[in-house]
Design a protein around this motif. Sequence first.
Motif, PDB file in Angstrom:
ATOM      1  N   THR A 216       0.819  -1.210   0.000  1.00 35.30           N
ATOM      2  CA  THR A 216       0.000   0.000   0.000  1.00 35.30           C
ATOM      3  C   THR A 216       0.854   1.262   0.000  1.00 35.30           C
ATOM      4  OG1 THR A 216      -0.157  -0.119   2.421  1.00 35.30           O
ATOM      5  CG2 THR A 216      -1.942  -1.122   1.142  1.00 35.30           C
ATOM      6  N   GLY A 217       2.166   1.075  -0.141  1.00 32.77           N
ATOM      7  CA  GLY A 217       3.061   2.223  -0.198  1.00 32.77           C
ATOM      8  C   GLY A 217       3.641   2.412  -1.588  1.00 32.77           C
ATOM      9  N   THR A 218       4.682   3.219  -1.663  1.00 32.75           N
ATOM     10  CA  THR A 218       5.289   3.536  -2.959  1.00 32.75           C
ATOM     11  C   THR A 218       6.513   2.680  -3.252  1.00 32.75           C
ATOM     12  OG1 THR A 218       6.612   5.285  -1.930  1.00 32.75           O
ATOM     13  CG2 THR A 218       4.484   5.920  -2.889  1.00 32.75           C
ATOM     14  N   ASP A 219       7.031   1.984  -2.247  1.00 30.70           N
ATOM     15  CA  ASP A 219       8.230   1.172  -2.455  1.00 30.70           C
ATOM     16  C   ASP A 219       7.896  -0.103  -3.220  1.00 30.70           C
ATOM     17  OD1 ASP A 219       9.704   2.998  -1.073  1.00 30.70           O
ATOM     18  OD2 ASP A 219       9.534   1.951   0.857  1.00 30.70           O
ATOM     19  N   SER A 220       8.703  -0.425  -4.193  1.00 29.70           N
ATOM     20  CA  SER A 220       8.564  -1.678  -4.934  1.00 29.70           C
ATOM     21  C   SER A 220       9.956  -2.261  -5.163  1.00 29.70           C
ATOM     22  CB  SER A 220       7.867  -1.459  -6.280  1.00 29.70           C
ATOM     23  OG  SER A 220       8.578  -0.539  -7.068  1.00 29.70           O
ATOM     24  N   GLY A 221      10.117  -3.510  -4.790  1.00 31.62           N
ATOM     25  CA  GLY A 221      11.420  -4.150  -4.899  1.00 31.62           C
ATOM     26  C   GLY A 221      11.826  -4.388  -6.341  1.00 31.62           C
ATOM     27  N   THR A 222      13.088  -4.194  -6.638  1.00 37.00           N
ATOM     28  CA  THR A 222      13.627  -4.457  -7.969  1.00 37.00           C
ATOM     29  C   THR A 222      14.411  -5.758  -7.927  1.00 37.00           C
ATOM     30  OG1 THR A 222      13.796  -2.092  -8.427  1.00 37.00           O
ATOM     31  CG2 THR A 222      15.061  -3.589  -9.832  1.00 37.00           C
ATOM     32  N   VAL A 223      13.997  -6.711  -8.764  1.00 40.21           N
ATOM     33  CA  VAL A 223      14.614  -8.035  -8.780  1.00 40.21           C
ATOM     34  C   VAL A 223      15.558  -8.136  -9.966  1.00 40.21           C
ATOM     35  CG1 VAL A 223      14.162 -10.512  -8.958  1.00 40.21           C
ATOM     36  CG2 VAL A 223      12.600  -9.051  -7.669  1.00 40.21           C
ATOM     37  N   LYS A 224      16.725  -8.721  -9.749  1.00 39.16           N
ATOM     38  CA  LYS A 224      17.683  -8.908 -10.833  1.00 39.16           C
ATOM     39  C   LYS A 224      17.984 -10.389 -11.017  1.00 39.16           C
ATOM     40  CE  LYS A 224      21.890  -8.403  -8.030  1.00 39.16           C
ATOM     41  NZ  LYS A 224      23.157  -7.653  -7.854  1.00 39.16           N
ATOM     42  N   ALA A 225      18.416 -10.759 -12.210  1.00 38.99           N
ATOM     43  CA  ALA A 225      18.750 -12.146 -12.519  1.00 38.99           C
ATOM     44  C   ALA A 225      20.086 -12.523 -11.901  1.00 38.99           C
ATOM     45  CB  ALA A 225      18.793 -12.344 -14.032  1.00 38.99           C
ATOM     46  N   VAL A 226      20.131 -13.680 -11.246  1.00 37.02           N
ATOM     47  CA  VAL A 226      21.361 -14.131 -10.592  1.00 37.02           C
ATOM     48  C   VAL A 226      21.856 -15.455 -11.166  1.00 37.02           C
ATOM     49  CG1 VAL A 226      20.883 -12.916  -8.438  1.00 37.02           C
ATOM     50  CG2 VAL A 226      20.019 -15.245  -8.742  1.00 37.02           C
TER      51      VAL A 226
END
Length: 362
Positions: A216-226
Amino acid sequence: MSVDTAGNSAENEGNGQGELSAADASRLNEAKQQISEQLSKVIVGQQEVIDEIMIGLFSRGHVLLEGVPGLAKTLMISTLAQTMDLAFSRIQFTPDLMPADVTGTEIIEEDRNSGHRAFRFMEGPLFANIVLADEINRTPPKTQASLLEAMQERQVTVGRTRHPLPTPFFVLATQNPIEQEGTYPLPEAQQDRFMFKVYVKYPTFDEEFEVARRTTGTDSGTVKAVLNADEIIRLQNLVRKVPVSDHVVRFALSIVRQTRVGDDGVPDFVDELVGWGAGPRAVQFLILGGKARALLQGRFHVSIEDIQQLAKPVLRHRMVVNFAAESDGVTSDDVIDRIVAATPTTEDELSRDARFQRIFAS
């Protein structure tokens, strides 16, 4: 080269062929930590589900997730795909979806210069490394069955032509509980192609609190390929090299063979509660899953505990309780718990128990 009934190449396989170094084992554990770190940016909790999905991935198995809507099953799978540099495809299963919509179809293509017409195969969404079969039990059995050859043989046959699927190939399917409106139970042959059936449960209070705060906030996690395709194939091959003792194999066989109604040595409660039991794929997947679980935990051998912990996800969709059990509220998980509890864990106890002597002799 031969192919086993679990749909995997049997070349260079066995109970630990080849050398497994400490560096190799630590790489799989490191890969697990990297994937978990990326998933934690988006997914809250559900660690057991994530662990079982990763065991399936590194064992070259397919995984079926079941849970009520809204438990982030689709988000979990799509986020997992983002942690790997692989081709990802999502298929939304609906009542009007046709088999050709999944596998692909042949179309007539005309050469503008010569005017010559020829058939050309147009690949469907199944031609990807990771395939999300979303709400797979929302489509009729005819379309569900379009996945059978792909999951077993890693190929699709259209007309008279076989089209190989990319490597690695991994199907992650989600389904709603069959009691919900508009669902079609998966045929037993289809369910047997899945290594695991994993239940996705409601989050705890603290986990749901964190979900509410994040979403419900503005933060969104960024996922990278490992991980990339070559690394995943290499790690899958490492799993095959993990040694497993004959005692652990016999223990896994003991668990599976006790699910088979009417066989010699089967417990009375199984005959009373079970309609039919698990086939040989269950043993294969128990051992393969045990190998992957051992490496993911930093061990170089398969333990009895590995088999015990994987008994439910491997067996729950391969054995069916009868009407009497259903009417009493007994589930396949309940029966599996009783079978595991009734199975001796030491070699000496297994060899001295008359009931298991009959099971091994049958």
